[in-house]
Design a protein around this motif. Structure first.
Motif, PDB file in Angstrom:
ATOM      1  N   GLN A  34       1.120  -1.164   0.103  1.00 36.51           N
ATOM      2  CA  GLN A  34       0.031   0.051   0.008  1.00 36.51           C
ATOM      3  C   GLN A  34       0.878   1.422   0.184  1.00 36.51           C
ATOM      4  OE1 GLN A  34      -3.368  -0.163   0.554  1.00 36.51           O
ATOM      5  NE2 GLN A  34      -4.018   1.951   1.464  1.00 36.51           N
ATOM      6  N   LEU A  35       0.535   2.163  -0.919  1.00 36.04           N
ATOM      7  CA  LEU A  35       1.195   3.624  -0.954  1.00 36.04           C
ATOM      8  C   LEU A  35       0.606   4.331   0.340  1.00 36.04           C
ATOM      9  CD1 LEU A  35       3.123   5.527  -2.390  1.00 36.04           C
ATOM     10  CD2 LEU A  35       1.087   6.212  -3.641  1.00 36.04           C
ATOM     11  N   GLU A  36       1.279   4.798   1.433  1.00 35.81           N
ATOM     12  CA  GLU A  36       0.726   5.363   2.384  1.00 35.81           C
ATOM     13  C   GLU A  36       1.196   6.737   2.488  1.00 35.81           C
ATOM     14  OE1 GLU A  36      -0.831   3.523   5.038  1.00 35.81           O
ATOM     15  OE2 GLU A  36       0.261   1.511   4.851  1.00 35.81           O
ATOM     16  N   PHE A  37       0.021   7.779   2.876  1.00 36.97           N
ATOM     17  CA  PHE A  37       0.059   9.199   3.107  1.00 36.97           C
ATOM     18  C   PHE A  37      -0.044   9.366   4.376  1.00 36.97           C
ATOM     19  CE2 PHE A  37      -0.420  10.683  -1.315  1.00 36.97           C
ATOM     20  CZ  PHE A  37      -0.737   9.623  -2.080  1.00 36.97           C
ATOM     21  N   SER A  38       0.989  10.161   5.030  1.00 31.28           N
ATOM     22  CA  SER A  38       0.695  10.661   6.343  1.00 31.28           C
ATOM     23  C   SER A  38       0.841  12.161   6.682  1.00 31.28           C
ATOM     24  CB  SER A  38       1.354   9.980   7.454  1.00 31.28           C
ATOM     25  OG  SER A  38       2.624   9.787   7.036  1.00 31.28           O
ATOM     26  N   ASN A  39       0.449  12.644   7.631  1.00 28.64           N
ATOM     27  CA  ASN A  39       0.360  14.291   7.831  1.00 28.64           C
ATOM     28  C   ASN A  39      -0.326  14.945   6.669  1.00 28.64           C
ATOM     29  OD1 ASN A  39       1.653  13.978  10.249  1.00 28.64           O
ATOM     30  ND2 ASN A  39       3.724  14.535   9.372  1.00 28.64           N
ATOM     31  N   VAL A  40      -0.967  14.272   5.590  1.00 26.09           N
ATOM     32  CA  VAL A  40      -1.563  15.117   4.591  1.00 26.09           C
ATOM     33  C   VAL A  40      -2.781  16.046   5.012  1.00 26.09           C
ATOM     34  CG1 VAL A  40      -2.808  14.852   2.299  1.00 26.09           C
ATOM     35  CG2 VAL A  40      -0.700  13.394   3.116  1.00 26.09           C
ATOM     36  N   ASN A  41      -3.701  15.437   5.874  1.00 24.82           N
ATOM     37  CA  ASN A  41      -4.852  15.947   6.161  1.00 24.82           C
ATOM     38  C   ASN A  41      -4.686  17.234   7.514  1.00 24.82           C
ATOM     39  OD1 ASN A  41      -6.605  14.992   4.303  1.00 24.82           O
ATOM     40  ND2 ASN A  41      -6.717  12.964   5.244  1.00 24.82           N
ATOM     41  N   ASN A  42      -3.675  17.127   8.173  1.00 26.13           N
ATOM     42  CA  ASN A  42      -3.288  18.397   8.963  1.00 26.13           C
ATOM     43  C   ASN A  42      -3.738  19.691   8.189  1.00 26.13           C
ATOM     44  OD1 ASN A  42      -2.367  15.920  10.141  1.00 26.13           O
ATOM     45  ND2 ASN A  42      -0.195  16.916  10.532  1.00 26.13           N
ATOM     46  N   SER A  43      -3.842  20.663   8.817  1.00 20.11           N
ATOM     47  CA  SER A  43      -3.769  21.941   8.217  1.00 20.11           C
ATOM     48  C   SER A  43      -2.533  22.446   8.047  1.00 20.11           C
ATOM     49  CB  SER A  43      -4.640  23.062   8.747  1.00 20.11           C
ATOM     50  OG  SER A  43      -4.073  23.287  10.423  1.00 20.11           O
ATOM     51  N   HIS A  44      -1.891  22.976   6.715  1.00 19.43           N
ATOM     52  CA  HIS A  44      -0.854  23.441   6.174  1.00 19.43           C
ATOM     53  C   HIS A  44      -0.815  24.925   5.986  1.00 19.43           C
ATOM     54  CE1 HIS A  44       0.868  19.482   6.584  1.00 19.43           C
ATOM     55  NE2 HIS A  44      -0.106  18.987   5.982  1.00 19.43           N
ATOM     56  N   THR A  45      -0.136  25.792   6.394  1.00 18.02           N
ATOM     57  CA  THR A  45       0.139  27.262   5.826  1.00 18.02           C
ATOM     58  C   THR A  45       0.833  26.834   4.446  1.00 18.02           C
ATOM     59  OG1 THR A  45      -0.308  28.057   7.892  1.00 18.02           O
ATOM     60  CG2 THR A  45       0.438  29.518   5.914  1.00 18.02           C
ATOM     61  N   ALA A  46       0.040  27.397   3.277  1.00 16.44           N
ATOM     62  CA  ALA A  46       0.831  27.117   2.137  1.00 16.44           C
ATOM     63  C   ALA A  46       1.029  28.460   1.137  1.00 16.44           C
ATOM     64  CB  ALA A  46       0.110  26.437   1.244  1.00 16.44           C
ATOM     65  N   TYR A  47       2.335  28.340   0.750  1.00 20.15           N
ATOM     66  CA  TYR A  47       2.763  29.707   0.019  1.00 20.15           C
ATOM     67  C   TYR A  47       2.906  29.280  -1.385  1.00 20.15           C
ATOM     68  CZ  TYR A  47       3.940  30.739   4.874  1.00 20.15           C
ATOM     69  OH  TYR A  47       3.811  30.977   6.232  1.00 20.15           O
ATOM     70  N   MET A  48       2.312  30.462  -2.346  1.00 19.46           N
ATOM     71  CA  MET A  48       2.376  30.238  -3.623  1.00 19.46           C
ATOM     72  C   MET A  48       3.464  31.381  -4.350  1.00 19.46           C
ATOM     73  SD  MET A  48      -0.578  30.016  -6.244  1.00 19.46           S
ATOM     74  CE  MET A  48      -1.465  31.627  -6.290  1.00 19.46           C
ATOM     75  N   THR A  49       4.335  30.831  -4.912  1.00 20.66           N
ATOM     76  CA  THR A  49       5.546  31.621  -5.458  1.00 20.66           C
ATOM     77  C   THR A  49       5.325  31.365  -7.077  1.00 20.66           C
ATOM     78  OG1 THR A  49       6.756  31.009  -3.761  1.00 20.66           O
ATOM     79  CG2 THR A  49       7.973  32.065  -5.589  1.00 20.66           C
ATOM     80  N   ASN A  50       5.699  32.458  -7.863  1.00 25.42           N
ATOM     81  CA  ASN A  50       6.242  32.576  -9.042  1.00 25.42           C
ATOM     82  C   ASN A  50       7.711  32.523  -9.103  1.00 25.42           C
ATOM     83  OD1 ASN A  50       6.946  33.059 -11.896  1.00 25.42           O
ATOM     84  ND2 ASN A  50       5.619  34.954 -12.233  1.00 25.42           N
ATOM     85  N   ASN A  51       8.456  31.327  -9.494  1.00 28.94           N
ATOM     86  CA  ASN A  51       9.988  31.460  -9.702  1.00 28.94           C
ATOM     87  C   ASN A  51      10.531  31.625 -10.788  1.00 28.94           C
ATOM     88  OD1 ASN A  51       9.611  29.015 -10.923  1.00 28.94           O
ATOM     89  ND2 ASN A  51      10.043  27.682  -9.146  1.00 28.94           N
ATOM     90  N   GLY A  52       9.564  32.080 -11.901  1.00 24.56           N
ATOM     91  CA  GLY A  52       9.968  32.573 -13.181  1.00 24.56           C
ATOM     92  C   GLY A  52       9.841  31.363 -14.006  1.00 24.56           C
ATOM     93  N   HIS A  53       9.544  29.948 -13.497  1.00 24.06           N
ATOM     94  CA  HIS A  53       9.565  28.931 -14.412  1.00 24.06           C
ATOM     95  C   HIS A  53       8.243  28.006 -14.114  1.00 24.06           C
ATOM     96  CE1 HIS A  53      13.665  29.940 -14.837  1.00 24.06           C
ATOM     97  NE2 HIS A  53      13.723  30.056 -13.560  1.00 24.06           N
ATOM     98  N   THR A  54       7.510  28.222 -13.025  1.00 21.46           N
ATOM     99  CA  THR A  54       6.263  27.560 -12.672  1.00 21.46           C
ATOM    100  C   THR A  54       5.656  28.356 -11.518  1.00 21.46           C
ATOM    101  OG1 THR A  54       5.346  25.385 -12.374  1.00 21.46           O
ATOM    102  CG2 THR A  54       7.496  26.108 -11.037  1.00 21.46           C
ATOM    103  N   VAL A  55       4.408  27.948 -11.317  1.00 20.14           N
ATOM    104  CA  VAL A  55       3.795  28.251 -10.143  1.00 20.14           C
ATOM    105  C   VAL A  55       4.185  27.101  -9.091  1.00 20.14           C
ATOM    106  CG1 VAL A  55       1.531  28.320  -8.920  1.00 20.14           C
ATOM    107  CG2 VAL A  55       2.254  29.516 -11.263  1.00 20.14           C
ATOM    108  N   MET A  56       4.784  27.372  -7.975  1.00 20.60           N
ATOM    109  CA  MET A  56       4.926  26.568  -7.169  1.00 20.60           C
ATOM    110  C   MET A  56       4.615  26.713  -5.712  1.00 20.60           C
ATOM    111  SD  MET A  56       8.973  25.706  -5.898  1.00 20.60           S
ATOM    112  CE  MET A  56       9.259  27.231  -5.120  1.00 20.60           C
ATOM    113  N   ILE A  57       3.960  25.662  -5.090  1.00 15.84           N
ATOM    114  CA  ILE A  57       3.395  25.967  -3.677  1.00 15.84           C
ATOM    115  C   ILE A  57       4.131  24.938  -2.666  1.00 15.84           C
ATOM    116  CG2 ILE A  57       1.225  25.196  -2.339  1.00 15.84           C
ATOM    117  CD1 ILE A  57      -0.389  25.658  -4.905  1.00 15.84           C
ATOM    118  N   GLN A  58       4.600  25.638  -1.638  1.00 16.48           N
ATOM    119  CA  GLN A  58       5.334  25.126  -0.617  1.00 16.48           C
ATOM    120  C   GLN A  58       4.741  25.478   0.884  1.00 16.48           C
ATOM    121  OE1 GLN A  58       8.636  27.846  -1.898  1.00 16.48           O
ATOM    122  NE2 GLN A  58       9.988  26.397  -1.140  1.00 16.48           N
ATOM    123  N   SER A  59       5.190  24.374   1.636  1.00 19.11           N
ATOM    124  CA  SER A  59       4.816  24.700   3.144  1.00 19.11           C
ATOM    125  C   SER A  59       6.371  24.549   3.985  1.00 19.11           C
ATOM    126  CB  SER A  59       4.043  23.479   3.342  1.00 19.11           C
ATOM    127  OG  SER A  59       4.023  23.070   4.565  1.00 19.11           O
TER     128      SER A  59
END
Ligand code: GRE
Ligand code: ZN
Length: 261
Positions: free
Chosen positions: A45-70
């Protein structure tokens, strides 16, 4: 920080190999996945964890793509499936095309989708994303294919309206939805075990051959209007970033596996 891609005329994907020999290697991405040639295997089984916690996410234009980080210490994790260890979420970003008929990097049976999301994870044992880049099992990337439709996808409600605020290269904003990461990284657990997987590379210079790709079979959807929002950001050369996908690369004898679901 991972190295950044370049799509300007002077450095189109076909000339990346001039400066980055790895881009000419034998384990490059993306690829065309031909369903008749894949080998079916039963993975755990492929497992995901900490995925459903709330995460403050930031969105950036790095000149090559729209990137979302936490920068959350409890970042989402994946394990199981084709990977033996725990991998830590670093960032996700998108690849798109000049129009809705193309834009995905990986193809399925030579079919292009309108957009592709890459969720990049680094191997926890290596301590940092930078250190992981030095190992051939350093990264796992989850790939989601998106097909443009007339229906808007609510997942993008908190994203596309703010893209006009990040048209300038280097600009960034906070996303006003702390579940946006979970909705993008694990959109539908019911089909999360249905994937192709293969060994490949970053799809941008330096094209490091360190990625276990996991490409989900079930396409996601996005509306034409939502997708158009991505094409307005500026790229590093000052023009609109209308497209940022790399063409498919030779498979060169690699085997593409499909999880037996
Ligand atoms: C990219 O720049 O597009 C990229 C990464 C890391 C992994 C895969 C990938 O930065 O396509
Ligand atoms: Zn990518």
């Amino acid at each position: 920080e991972l190295p950044v891609p370049r799509y300007q005329v002077r450095s189109s994907p076909s000339s990346w190999g001039d400066d980055y020999k790895t881009c000419l290697g034998k384990f490059q991405s993306p690829i065309d996945i031909r369903e008749k040639d894949v080998t079916t295997v039963s993975f755990t089984q492929l497992e995901f964890s900490n995925v459903n916690n709330s995460h403050t996410a930031y969105m950036t234009n790095n000149g090559h793509t729209v990137m979302i980080q936490s920068f959350d210490p409890n970042a989402p994790l994946i394990s199981g499936g084709p990977i033996n260890d725990t991998y830590v979420f670093q960032q996700l970003h998108f690849h798109w095309g000049q129009n809705d008929n193309l834009g995905s990097e990986d193809l399925i049976n030579n079919h292009s989708f309108s957009m592709e999301l890459h969720a990049v994870f680094w191997k926890k044992d290596y301590g940092s994303s930078e250190a992981a880049l030095k190992h051939d099992d350093g990264l796992t990337v989850l790939g989601y294919l998106y097909q443009a439709t007339d229906k808007s996808n609510p997942v993008f409600d908190s994203i596309t309206w703010q893209i006009p605020d990040i048209t300038g290269v280097g600009s960034n904003i906070t996303i006003n939805d702390t579940s946006v990461l979970s909705k993008l990284i694990a959109p539908d657990l019911a089909s999360a075990q249905n994937y192709f997987t293969y060994r490949g590379s970053l799809t941008t210079p330096p094209c490091l051959e360190i990625v276990q790709w996991i490409d989900f079979v079930q396409p996601q959807y996005i509306s034409h209007e939502q997708l158009a929002a991505f094409r307005i950001i500026q790229s590093t050369d000052g023009t609109n970033l209308t497209h940022n996908f790399r063409p498919v690369q030779p498979l060169d004898g690699r085997i593409v596996y499909r999880n037996n679901v």
